[in-house]
Motif scaffolding. Sequence first.
Motif, PDB file in Angstrom:
ATOM      1  N   ARG A 161       0.789  -1.321   0.076  1.00 42.08           N
ATOM      2  CA  ARG A 161       0.092  -0.053  -0.101  1.00 42.08           C
ATOM      3  C   ARG A 161       0.899   1.181  -0.091  1.00 42.08           C
ATOM      4  N   VAL A 162       2.025   1.100   0.776  1.00 42.81           N
ATOM      5  CA  VAL A 162       2.905   2.407   0.743  1.00 42.81           C
ATOM      6  C   VAL A 162       4.293   1.719   0.107  1.00 42.81           C
ATOM      7  N   VAL A 163       5.117   2.446  -0.437  1.00 45.53           N
ATOM      8  CA  VAL A 163       6.402   2.232  -0.868  1.00 45.53           C
ATOM      9  C   VAL A 163       7.248   3.414  -0.591  1.00 45.53           C
ATOM     10  N   VAL A 164       8.459   2.923   0.072  1.00 47.04           N
ATOM     11  CA  VAL A 164       9.777   3.953   0.247  1.00 47.04           C
ATOM     12  C   VAL A 164      10.863   3.567  -0.520  1.00 47.04           C
ATOM     13  N   ILE A 165      11.322   4.671  -1.100  1.00 53.20           N
ATOM     14  CA  ILE A 165      12.596   3.934  -2.110  1.00 53.20           C
ATOM     15  C   ILE A 165      13.357   5.330  -2.145  1.00 53.20           C
ATOM     16  N   GLU A 166      14.690   4.992  -2.048  1.00 48.15           N
ATOM     17  CA  GLU A 166      15.719   6.035  -2.129  1.00 48.15           C
ATOM     18  C   GLU A 166      15.749   6.644  -3.488  1.00 48.15           C
ATOM     19  N   TYR A 167      16.052   7.783  -3.752  1.00 47.51           N
ATOM     20  CA  TYR A 167      16.086   8.524  -4.976  1.00 47.51           C
ATOM     21  C   TYR A 167      17.571   9.140  -4.973  1.00 47.51           C
ATOM     22  N   ASN A 168      18.108   9.414  -6.261  1.00 50.37           N
ATOM     23  CA  ASN A 168      19.407   9.946  -6.360  1.00 50.37           C
ATOM     24  C   ASN A 168      18.914  11.571  -6.459  1.00 50.37           C
ATOM     25  N   ALA A 169      19.070  12.083  -5.231  1.00 48.04           N
ATOM     26  CA  ALA A 169      18.828  13.706  -5.232  1.00 48.04           C
ATOM     27  C   ALA A 169      19.937  14.565  -6.120  1.00 48.04           C
ATOM     28  N   LYS A 170      20.926  14.060  -6.601  1.00 51.66           N
ATOM     29  CA  LYS A 170      21.746  14.843  -7.471  1.00 51.66           C
ATOM     30  C   LYS A 170      21.160  15.592  -8.585  1.00 51.66           C
ATOM     31  N   PHE A 171      20.222  14.934  -8.955  1.00 55.01           N
ATOM     32  CA  PHE A 171      19.504  15.371 -10.553  1.00 55.01           C
ATOM     33  C   PHE A 171      18.328  15.995 -10.000  1.00 55.01           C
ATOM     34  N   PRO A 172      17.859  17.113 -10.877  1.00 55.41           N
ATOM     35  CA  PRO A 172      16.901  18.127 -10.611  1.00 55.41           C
ATOM     36  C   PRO A 172      15.607  17.292 -10.694  1.00 55.41           C
ATOM     37  N   PRO A 173      14.445  17.894 -10.351  1.00 57.13           N
ATOM     38  CA  PRO A 173      13.148  17.215 -10.137  1.00 57.13           C
ATOM     39  C   PRO A 173      12.684  17.022 -11.829  1.00 57.13           C
ATOM     40  N   ASN A 174      13.048  17.881 -12.669  1.00 56.63           N
ATOM     41  CA  ASN A 174      12.416  17.601 -13.999  1.00 56.63           C
ATOM     42  C   ASN A 174      13.325  16.491 -14.894  1.00 56.63           C
ATOM     43  N   HIS A 175      14.316  16.064 -14.289  1.00 63.82           N
ATOM     44  CA  HIS A 175      15.250  15.019 -15.111  1.00 63.82           C
ATOM     45  C   HIS A 175      15.028  13.767 -14.999  1.00 63.82           C
ATOM     46  N   VAL A 176      14.895  12.934 -15.939  1.00 63.66           N
ATOM     47  CA  VAL A 176      14.674  11.769 -15.934  1.00 63.66           C
ATOM     48  C   VAL A 176      16.018  10.920 -16.173  1.00 63.66           C
ATOM     49  N   TRP A 177      16.264  10.084 -15.165  1.00 63.77           N
ATOM     50  CA  TRP A 177      17.683   9.363 -15.143  1.00 63.77           C
ATOM     51  C   TRP A 177      17.582   7.984 -14.228  1.00 63.77           C
ATOM     52  N   LYS A 178      18.119   7.005 -14.550  1.00 65.76           N
ATOM     53  CA  LYS A 178      18.363   5.724 -13.835  1.00 65.76           C
ATOM     54  C   LYS A 178      19.511   5.188 -14.438  1.00 65.76           C
ATOM     55  N   MET A 179      20.241   4.667 -13.394  1.00 62.63           N
ATOM     56  CA  MET A 179      21.535   3.964 -13.798  1.00 62.63           C
ATOM     57  C   MET A 179      21.264   2.645 -14.444  1.00 62.63           C
ATOM     58  N   ALA A 180      21.980   2.365 -15.377  1.00 62.21           N
ATOM     59  CA  ALA A 180      21.996   1.059 -16.297  1.00 62.21           C
ATOM     60  C   ALA A 180      21.923  -0.091 -15.442  1.00 62.21           C
ATOM     61  N   TYR A 181      21.178  -1.101 -15.344  1.00 61.68           N
ATOM     62  CA  TYR A 181      20.915  -2.227 -14.667  1.00 61.68           C
ATOM     63  C   TYR A 181      22.142  -3.012 -14.478  1.00 61.68           C
ATOM     64  N   ASN A 182      22.648  -3.320 -13.492  1.00 58.19           N
ATOM     65  CA  ASN A 182      23.912  -4.235 -13.428  1.00 58.19           C
ATOM     66  C   ASN A 182      23.672  -5.069 -12.122  1.00 58.19           C
ATOM     67  N   GLU A 183      23.422  -6.227 -12.334  1.00 58.76           N
ATOM     68  CA  GLU A 183      23.035  -7.217 -11.546  1.00 58.76           C
ATOM     69  C   GLU A 183      24.064  -7.433 -10.312  1.00 58.76           C
ATOM     70  N   LYS A 184      25.407  -7.064 -10.657  1.00 58.14           N
ATOM     71  CA  LYS A 184      26.563  -7.256  -9.648  1.00 58.14           C
ATOM     72  C   LYS A 184      26.768  -6.021  -9.007  1.00 58.14           C
ATOM     73  N   HIS A 185      25.991  -4.713  -9.216  1.00 56.98           N
ATOM     74  CA  HIS A 185      26.416  -3.633  -8.689  1.00 56.98           C
ATOM     75  C   HIS A 185      26.250  -3.699  -7.151  1.00 56.98           C
ATOM     76  N   VAL A 186      27.422  -3.168  -6.576  1.00 55.55           N
ATOM     77  CA  VAL A 186      27.766  -2.717  -5.351  1.00 55.55           C
ATOM     78  C   VAL A 186      28.144  -1.245  -5.273  1.00 55.55           C
ATOM     79  N   TRP A 187      27.391  -0.366  -4.648  1.00 52.29           N
ATOM     80  CA  TRP A 187      27.861   0.913  -4.454  1.00 52.29           C
ATOM     81  C   TRP A 187      29.222   1.271  -3.927  1.00 52.29           C
TER      82      TRP A 187
END
Length: 289
Positions: A161-187
């Motif tokens: 019913r509710v979802v909390v998810i981190e966003y990358n706040a570096k990007f302005p609110p009108n900018h659509v961006w997502k990292m390319a999927y990488n199954e082995k990604h470690v930040w």
Amino acid sequence: MILDDIVFSPYTGGGLAYELLTRRRLQYEKCLELYGFKVYSQNDEDGILEEIFKRIGTTNKIFIEFGVQNGLECNTHYLLHKDWHGLWMEGSKNSVKEILVRFFPVIRTNQLKCLNAFITKDNINDLINSAGIGGEIDLLSIDIDGNDYYVWEAINVVQPRVVVIEYNAKFPPNHVWKMAYNEKHVWDGSDCQGASLKALELLGRELDYRLVGTNLNGVNAFFVKQELAGDHFIDPPTAEALYNPARYRKHNYISGHPAQYCLHNQVPNIGMLNYNPIEFAKWEKDQKK
């Protein structure tokens, strides 16, 4: 005025434009940031979640959260004190070992289940199924510092019913961006992680969720099922209206002394045996004699 004690600066947090945006939004009672506070969350998420569920109510009080580290500072720890129950998933074996000790009082009663798993978009549904959870739940919290967008998109065995998810706040609110999927990604601590708020807003719409707010630090975005949102939240439900910039260093949330253990569901008069599964089992056996 309620904002007088909040210190803003045009030199931090993405610029003066976003400081003014936040100030304007804080004038409205529906603004979720007004209700934020920290108990065990990283920032003010505990208070914001409490306010969301105050507005829409709860059903089964089931949560799922992944990316909890040792569980002492996460979005659902406090909910254990409010008789919620659910599932944590964490990729670090050492962190899970800590959880099994520090949260033994709630693990022994099955109020909390914990899985050690490295989460991908391909295994997430099987992992949730393995814990015996399905259908409608009240809360899903996603924090894996990378593939968050793709994992949320893939989940279909539960309907939060509710979802909390981190966003990358570096990007302005009108900018659509997502990292390319990488199954082995470690930040690695860089800005190559997650997705912009606008990208998540658009994904939420596809999944029938409404963006209802972000926290003051610019870390987490909050979504509510469209049919539940009603007129409880700020309009318009867009990234441009609800964005907070990255204020990671400016607003530090302090909540008493540092957490070391789960303080819920302790057995009186046994002290640290509350966190020693082997010795607790011996003590419990002796009580039954």
